[in-house]
Design an enzyme around this catalytic site. Structure first.
Site, PDB file in Angstrom:
ATOM      1  N   LYS A 131     -38.390 -53.242 -17.734  1.00  0.00           N
ATOM      2  CA  LYS A 131     -39.320 -54.116 -17.022  1.00  0.00           C
ATOM      3  C   LYS A 131     -39.888 -53.432 -15.781  1.00  0.00           C
ATOM      4  CE  LYS A 131     -39.314 -57.800 -19.636  1.00  0.00           C
ATOM      5  NZ  LYS A 131     -40.538 -58.166 -20.399  1.00  0.00           N
ATOM      6  N   TYR A 164     -32.321 -53.380 -19.503  1.00  0.00           N
ATOM      7  CA  TYR A 164     -33.446 -54.324 -19.561  1.00  0.00           C
ATOM      8  C   TYR A 164     -34.295 -54.197 -18.307  1.00  0.00           C
ATOM      9  CZ  TYR A 164     -35.764 -58.911 -19.250  1.00  0.00           C
ATOM     10  OH  TYR A 164     -36.676 -59.921 -19.106  1.00  0.00           O
TER      11      TYR A 164
END
Length: 244
Positions: A152, A148
């Site tokens: 990002k 994740y």
């Protein structure tokens, strides 16, 4: 009247971004994957604020649909807010390439593809603001959430370059480096209360930063110092730290 588009309007934070914009008198275009949730949000906002609200079904992973979606807007809004995020099981993302692909598509690739379209049209118009929620997770790869976080990190880097590219043409790109918020996505995580926002507070702060044309903002200021400290830890020490 200012017109704002909220991508991911039915998310836990998105509904409060919508509320904050409607409170300021903006007409709204809202996207989401669930038509029923969109309709319910539309009814609620019109009843509460008496503003124009249009809704559009949109899946950020279905990039082939972006051109027709943008055409259906009948003009590019003054302001665009992206509230798109997906964080499931880190272990699944490591073991299953489909989960890895989904995490990267939702958190980066789909957002970047749609941003390309909007930013090009805003450049031709020579005005507009785009505010995108990224994450402090992208500041350094941690073993708890590096898949994740890496998506990002891609998003934050992309936004930095795009901001510099479109600035001379009157377009503003804002990056929101969001820390933990009490949402469905954070369920099961050990959150520190004084570092964690309620969705309503997060939504208001995101809109304030976006309309204020802030370049890159940590929504809760202690995260600036926390992430500075984390980035400064040498790798030979960092790899030995417990999961956090």
């Amino acid at each position: 009247m200012e017109h704002s588009l909220v991508v991911g309007a039915t998310s836990d934070i998105g509904i409060w971004v919508v509320d904050a914009l409607a409170k300021r008198g903006h007409s709204l275009s809202l996207t989401g994957r669930n038509k029923q949730k969109l309709s319910e949000l539309q009814t609620k906002i019109i009843s509460k604020y008496n503003v124009v609200v249009n809704i559009f079904e949109l899946d950020i992973t279905e990039m082939h649909s972006f051109d027709s979606f943008v055409t259906s807007l009948n003009g590019i809004p003054n302001h665009i807010f992206f509230l798109v995020g997906y964080y499931e099981d880190q272990k699944r993302a490591r073991e299953n390439w489909r989960e890895l692909e989904k995490t990267i598509q939702i958190n980066f690739t789909g957002v970047a593809a749609l941003l390309n379209i909007f930013s090009l049209q805003m450049e031709m118009r020579k005005s507009g603001t785009i505010t995108v929620v990224s994450s402090v997770a992208g500041e350094r790869g941690r073993k708890l959430n590096y898949v994740y976080g890496s998506a990002k990190a891609c998003l934050t880097t992309y936004l930095s370059g795009l901001r510099a590219l479109v600035y001379p043409n009157g377009v503003h790109i804002g990056t929101i480096l969001l820390g933990p918020v009490y949402t469905k996505m954070s369920l099961g995580h050990n959150l520190i209360p004084w570092l964690t926002l309620q969705p309503e507070e997060a939504g208001e702060k995101i809109v304030t930063a976006g309309l204020g044309r802030k370049d890159q903002v940590y929504i809760r200021w202690p995260w600036y110092f926390i992430m500075f400290g984390i980035r400064m830890i040498p790798e030979w020490i960092f790899k030995r730290l417990p999961t956090f």
